[in-house]
Design an enzyme around this catalytic site. Structure first.
Site, short mmCIF file in Angstrom:
data_model
loop_
_atom_site.label_atom_id
_atom_site.label_comp_id
_atom_site.label_asym_id
_atom_site.label_seq_id
_atom_site.Cartn_x
_atom_site.Cartn_y
_atom_site.Cartn_z
N ASP A 67 -38.49 89.98 39.06
CA ASP A 67 -38.16 91.51 39.19
C ASP A 67 -38.25 92.41 39.95
O ASP A 67 -38.76 92.19 40.47
CB ASP A 67 -38.29 91.23 37.18
CG ASP A 67 -39.70 91.41 37.01
OD1 ASP A 67 -40.80 91.76 38.07
OD2 ASP A 67 -40.11 91.78 35.81
N ASP A 134 -44.85 94.19 24.48
CA ASP A 134 -43.71 93.64 23.52
C ASP A 134 -43.33 91.97 23.28
O ASP A 134 -43.20 92.18 22.70
CB ASP A 134 -43.33 94.36 23.58
CG ASP A 134 -42.08 94.87 25.05
OD1 ASP A 134 -42.72 93.73 25.81
OD2 ASP A 134 -41.24 95.20 25.15
N HIS A 136 -42.78 90.46 26.36
CA HIS A 136 -41.72 90.17 27.19
C HIS A 136 -42.26 89.40 27.92
O HIS A 136 -44.26 89.43 28.66
CB HIS A 136 -41.01 91.30 27.59
CG HIS A 136 -42.03 91.92 29.20
ND1 HIS A 136 -41.73 93.51 28.03
CD2 HIS A 136 -42.99 91.60 29.85
CE1 HIS A 136 -42.44 94.08 29.41
NE2 HIS A 136 -43.15 93.10 30.01
N GLU A 141 -36.92 91.71 27.57
CA GLU A 141 -37.26 92.28 26.12
C GLU A 141 -37.02 91.77 25.44
O GLU A 141 -36.56 90.73 25.16
CB GLU A 141 -36.90 93.84 26.01
CG GLU A 141 -37.22 94.36 27.96
CD GLU A 141 -38.37 95.50 27.63
OE1 GLU A 141 -39.18 94.75 27.07
OE2 GLU A 141 -38.75 96.01 28.32
P1 PGA Z 1 -49.26 94.16 32.85
O1 PGA Z 1 -48.07 94.14 32.71
O2 PGA Z 1 -49.86 93.15 33.48
O3 PGA Z 1 -49.39 95.69 33.52
O4 PGA Z 1 -49.71 94.12 31.97
C1 PGA Z 1 -47.71 92.62 32.32
C2 PGA Z 1 -45.81 92.30 31.67
O5 PGA Z 1 -45.17 93.07 31.41
O6 PGA Z 1 -45.12 91.56 32.61
#
Ligand code: PGA
Length: 258
Positions: A67, A134, A136, A141
């Site tokens: 992404d 959350d 994702h 999301e």
């Molecule tokens: P993080 O994020 O590695 O910064 O905890 C994980 C994600 O949002 O995929």
């Protein structure tokens, strides 16, 4: 799904690095799906060290990032292209790396072309994933279609807040991203998910032991034939079948080990 519980983030990253090494030994021109965020940083550090020690060769590999933020140029210090250069590509040569262009003026066309590039490369052999608090994966999301493809997404307020640490203020975090879809991710031949810390414990439990639901996009990986999740003790804390996962790992046949 294989669940591996390690003591801390360092041990998780070592195990993940071993999986990358084995993948590249078996197929030097592997197509790798890569992730950003805080989760893969220690793994990338390890991959750089292994390369410098002559223990890993990424020079024939092609990579696709999951992404990118919309509206940030490739040179922006908080964009994911800059993240990848800083953490990996400035130190390790790969055959070719792809990341969505946050400045494209035709997002649907760019996303379709990204999907086509993955197909043309032969599909992703090993997809690395972080897990959002959350639930994702990529930037899919809660509520994302479990069949979704690379497209525009609007971040949740929770994700904007979580990513504000990388920007001067939450107001500067872009609201929009382009991300591979859940359907894109499910087509990878192997998925490798990493998660650390108590803040991820709920999302880990939902991913592994909850129902398959768009409300926890990572739960779609229950439908994936070859998915490995490696977590530290804190992220594993809400799993009901922890002892069974440990038992499986301890009894793993030698040929299955990375
Ligand atoms: P993080 O994020 O590695 O910064 O905890 C994980 C994600 O949002 O995929």
């Amino acid at each position: 799904m294989e669940v591996i519980i390690k003591r801390d983030a360092q041990e998780v990253s070592l195990e993940a690095a071993a999986i990358f090494r084995r993948q590249l030994q078996e197929k030097p021109d592997s197509v790798l799906g890569l992730a950003t965020g805080s989760t893969p940083v220690a793994l990338y550090r390890r991959l750089v060290a292994m390369t410098q020690e002559g223990d890993l060769d990424l020079s024939h590999a092609t990579t696709f990032n999951l992404d990118e933020y919309v509206g940030l140029p490739g040179s922006h210090p908080h964009g994911y292209a800059a993240f990848m250069r800083q953490n990996l590509f400035d130190h390790v040569k790969v055959a070719r790396w792809w990341i969505p262009d946050g400045m494209t003026n035709d997002i649907p066309q760019h996303c379709a072309a990204y999907e086509q590039a993955i197909t043309d490369a032969g599909g992703i052999d090993l997809q690395l994933l972080g897990l959002g608090s959350d639930g994702h994966i990529g930037f899919n999301e809660p509520g994302s279609s479990l069949g979704s493809r690379t497209r525009l997404k609007t971040l949740t307020m929770q994700t904007v807040a979580a990513n504000a640490q990388y920007f001067a203020s939450p107001a500067e975090v872009p609201r929009h991203v382009m991300t591979m879809g859940v359907g894109t991710i499910l087509e990878a031949r192997r998925c490798l998910v990493l998660a650390f810390g108590e803040g991820k414990a709920k999302a880990v439990a939902a991913m592994v032991e909850g129902p398959v639901t768009a409300m926890a996009p990572a739960s779609a990986l229950q439908m994936h034939a070859v998915c490995t999740l490696i977590v530290d003790e804190a992220a594993a804390s809400l799993l009901q079948r922890k002892e069974y996962y440990r038992w499986i790992y301890e009894n793993k046949p030698a040929w299955q080990r990375a």
